[in-house]
Design a protein around this motif. Structure first.
Motif, PDB file in Angstrom:
ATOM      1  N   GLN A 141      -6.562  -1.329  -0.323  1.00 34.22           N
ATOM      2  CA  GLN A 141      -6.722  -0.500   0.865  1.00 34.22           C
ATOM      3  C   GLN A 141      -6.991  -1.387   2.069  1.00 34.22           C
ATOM      4  O   GLN A 141      -7.736  -2.349   1.980  1.00 34.22           O
ATOM      5  CB  GLN A 141      -7.878   0.482   0.684  1.00 34.22           C
ATOM      6  CG  GLN A 141      -7.643   1.468  -0.421  1.00 34.22           C
ATOM      7  CD  GLN A 141      -6.440   2.348  -0.170  1.00 34.22           C
ATOM      8  OE1 GLN A 141      -6.308   2.978   0.855  1.00 34.22           O
ATOM      9  NE2 GLN A 141      -5.553   2.382  -1.135  1.00 34.22           N
ATOM     10  N   TRP A 195      -5.764  -0.091  -6.935  1.00 38.12           N
ATOM     11  CA  TRP A 195      -5.420   0.671  -5.727  1.00 38.12           C
ATOM     12  C   TRP A 195      -6.487   0.536  -4.647  1.00 38.12           C
ATOM     13  O   TRP A 195      -6.199   0.287  -3.486  1.00 38.12           O
ATOM     14  CB  TRP A 195      -5.217   2.137  -6.094  1.00 38.12           C
ATOM     15  CG  TRP A 195      -5.163   3.076  -4.937  1.00 38.12           C
ATOM     16  CD1 TRP A 195      -6.076   4.046  -4.643  1.00 38.12           C
ATOM     17  CD2 TRP A 195      -4.160   3.163  -3.917  1.00 38.12           C
ATOM     18  NE1 TRP A 195      -5.706   4.716  -3.503  1.00 38.12           N
ATOM     19  CE2 TRP A 195      -4.529   4.194  -3.045  1.00 38.12           C
ATOM     20  CE3 TRP A 195      -3.003   2.463  -3.660  1.00 38.12           C
ATOM     21  CZ2 TRP A 195      -3.770   4.542  -1.939  1.00 38.12           C
ATOM     22  CZ3 TRP A 195      -2.244   2.812  -2.548  1.00 38.12           C
ATOM     23  CH2 TRP A 195      -2.630   3.844  -1.717  1.00 38.12           C
ATOM     24  N   TYR A 242       1.169   3.912  -3.142  1.00 39.66           N
ATOM     25  CA  TYR A 242       0.856   5.314  -2.862  1.00 39.66           C
ATOM     26  C   TYR A 242       1.990   6.217  -3.355  1.00 39.66           C
ATOM     27  O   TYR A 242       1.734   7.259  -3.974  1.00 39.66           O
ATOM     28  CB  TYR A 242       0.623   5.521  -1.364  1.00 39.66           C
ATOM     29  CG  TYR A 242       0.394   6.959  -0.999  1.00 39.66           C
ATOM     30  CD1 TYR A 242      -0.859   7.543  -1.130  1.00 39.66           C
ATOM     31  CD2 TYR A 242       1.431   7.755  -0.543  1.00 39.66           C
ATOM     32  CE1 TYR A 242      -1.075   8.872  -0.806  1.00 39.66           C
ATOM     33  CE2 TYR A 242       1.239   9.081  -0.215  1.00 39.66           C
ATOM     34  CZ  TYR A 242      -0.021   9.636  -0.350  1.00 39.66           C
ATOM     35  OH  TYR A 242      -0.221  10.961  -0.039  1.00 39.66           O
ATOM     36  N   GLN A 243       3.236   5.835  -3.104  1.00 44.76           N
ATOM     37  CA  GLN A 243       4.381   6.635  -3.554  1.00 44.76           C
ATOM     38  C   GLN A 243       4.402   6.758  -5.080  1.00 44.76           C
ATOM     39  O   GLN A 243       4.684   7.822  -5.610  1.00 44.76           O
ATOM     40  CB  GLN A 243       5.687   6.009  -3.062  1.00 44.76           C
ATOM     41  CG  GLN A 243       5.866   6.107  -1.568  1.00 44.76           C
ATOM     42  CD  GLN A 243       7.023   5.280  -1.063  1.00 44.76           C
ATOM     43  OE1 GLN A 243       7.509   4.362  -1.734  1.00 44.76           O
ATOM     44  NE2 GLN A 243       7.476   5.590   0.152  1.00 44.76           N
ATOM     45  N   ARG A 295       1.715   6.441  -7.089  1.00 44.32           N
ATOM     46  CA  ARG A 295       0.530   7.213  -7.492  1.00 44.32           C
ATOM     47  C   ARG A 295       0.743   8.716  -7.302  1.00 44.32           C
ATOM     48  O   ARG A 295       0.317   9.519  -8.119  1.00 44.32           O
ATOM     49  CB  ARG A 295      -0.689   6.775  -6.689  1.00 44.32           C
ATOM     50  CG  ARG A 295      -1.196   5.395  -7.034  1.00 44.32           C
ATOM     51  CD  ARG A 295      -2.337   4.980  -6.114  1.00 44.32           C
ATOM     52  NE  ARG A 295      -3.481   5.864  -6.196  1.00 44.32           N
ATOM     53  CZ  ARG A 295      -4.409   5.810  -7.144  1.00 44.32           C
ATOM     54  NH1 ARG A 295      -4.329   4.918  -8.091  1.00 44.32           N
ATOM     55  NH2 ARG A 295      -5.427   6.658  -7.125  1.00 44.32           N
ATOM     56  N   GLU A 296       1.380   9.079  -6.207  1.00 42.81           N
ATOM     57  CA  GLU A 296       1.592  10.497  -5.893  1.00 42.81           C
ATOM     58  C   GLU A 296       2.877  11.044  -6.503  1.00 42.81           C
ATOM     59  O   GLU A 296       3.175  12.223  -6.343  1.00 42.81           O
ATOM     60  CB  GLU A 296       1.592  10.697  -4.376  1.00 42.81           C
ATOM     61  CG  GLU A 296       0.275  10.319  -3.719  1.00 42.81           C
ATOM     62  CD  GLU A 296      -0.891  11.151  -4.242  1.00 42.81           C
ATOM     63  OE1 GLU A 296      -0.741  12.389  -4.368  1.00 42.81           O
ATOM     64  OE2 GLU A 296      -1.962  10.565  -4.504  1.00 42.81           O
ATOM     65  N   VAL A 346       0.837  -1.206   0.000  1.00 38.36           N
ATOM     66  CA  VAL A 346       0.000   0.000   0.000  1.00 38.36           C
ATOM     67  C   VAL A 346       0.869   1.251   0.000  1.00 38.36           C
ATOM     68  O   VAL A 346       0.647   2.174  -0.792  1.00 38.36           O
ATOM     69  CB  VAL A 346      -0.972  -0.001   1.198  1.00 38.36           C
ATOM     70  CG1 VAL A 346      -1.723   1.314   1.293  1.00 38.36           C
ATOM     71  CG2 VAL A 346      -1.955  -1.162   1.081  1.00 38.36           C
ATOM     72  N   GLN A 347       1.862   1.290   0.867  1.00 35.65           N
ATOM     73  CA  GLN A 347       2.746   2.455   0.955  1.00 35.65           C
ATOM     74  C   GLN A 347       3.498   2.680  -0.362  1.00 35.65           C
ATOM     75  O   GLN A 347       3.589   3.802  -0.847  1.00 35.65           O
ATOM     76  CB  GLN A 347       3.744   2.260   2.089  1.00 35.65           C
ATOM     77  CG  GLN A 347       4.730   3.396   2.236  1.00 35.65           C
ATOM     78  CD  GLN A 347       5.713   3.148   3.371  1.00 35.65           C
ATOM     79  OE1 GLN A 347       5.463   2.364   4.282  1.00 35.65           O
ATOM     80  NE2 GLN A 347       6.839   3.823   3.327  1.00 35.65           N
ATOM     81  N   ARG A 348       4.001   1.614  -0.951  1.00 36.46           N
ATOM     82  CA  ARG A 348       4.785   1.752  -2.186  1.00 36.46           C
ATOM     83  C   ARG A 348       3.913   2.196  -3.359  1.00 36.46           C
ATOM     84  O   ARG A 348       4.315   3.056  -4.141  1.00 36.46           O
ATOM     85  CB  ARG A 348       5.479   0.417  -2.508  1.00 36.46           C
ATOM     86  CG  ARG A 348       6.463   0.542  -3.635  1.00 36.46           C
ATOM     87  CD  ARG A 348       7.647   1.416  -3.197  1.00 36.46           C
ATOM     88  NE  ARG A 348       8.580   1.552  -4.287  1.00 36.46           N
ATOM     89  CZ  ARG A 348       8.913   2.712  -4.852  1.00 36.46           C
ATOM     90  NH1 ARG A 348       8.395   3.843  -4.418  1.00 36.46           N
ATOM     91  NH2 ARG A 348       9.775   2.750  -5.836  1.00 36.46           N
TER      92      ARG A 348
END
Length: 97
Positions: free
Chosen positions: A95, A91, A30-31, A33-34, A26-28
């Protein structure tokens, strides 16, 4: 033993594909995506999680990543489309992991 995941990001259906592995999916994602980390995914706009596979051992995930990276593109596309024919962004499905 730390669990891990191997995953593929894309910029669009049948677009550029990036393959990676991580212990924190999830963290990776997110990185990516952002676009907070410089590199391939930011340069090519690979912000859509189109495929992932969870492994009990991070070392297994890394070995699988290296295996997939050696594959022909057509094999990667086939694997994505078998699990995700529309190349939906997964994504929201990861979650809470």
């Amino acid at each position: 033993m730390k669990s891990g995941a191997v995953y593929m990001m894309a910029n669009r259906k049948n677009g550029t594909i990036y393959t990676g592995s991580t212990s924190k999916l999830v963290q990776r994602v997110y990185q990516h995506r952002e676009m907070v980390v410089e590199g391939f995914t930011k340069t090519h706009g690979c912000v859509r999680l189109v495929w992932f596979e969870v492994h009990a051992d991070l070392r297994e995930a890394r070995l699988r990543e290296l295996q997939i990276k050696r594959w022909k593109r057509s094999w990667k596309v086939r694997m994505i489309e078998e699990a995700n024919p529309d190349w939906r962004d997964l994504w929201f499905e990861i979650q809470g992991r």
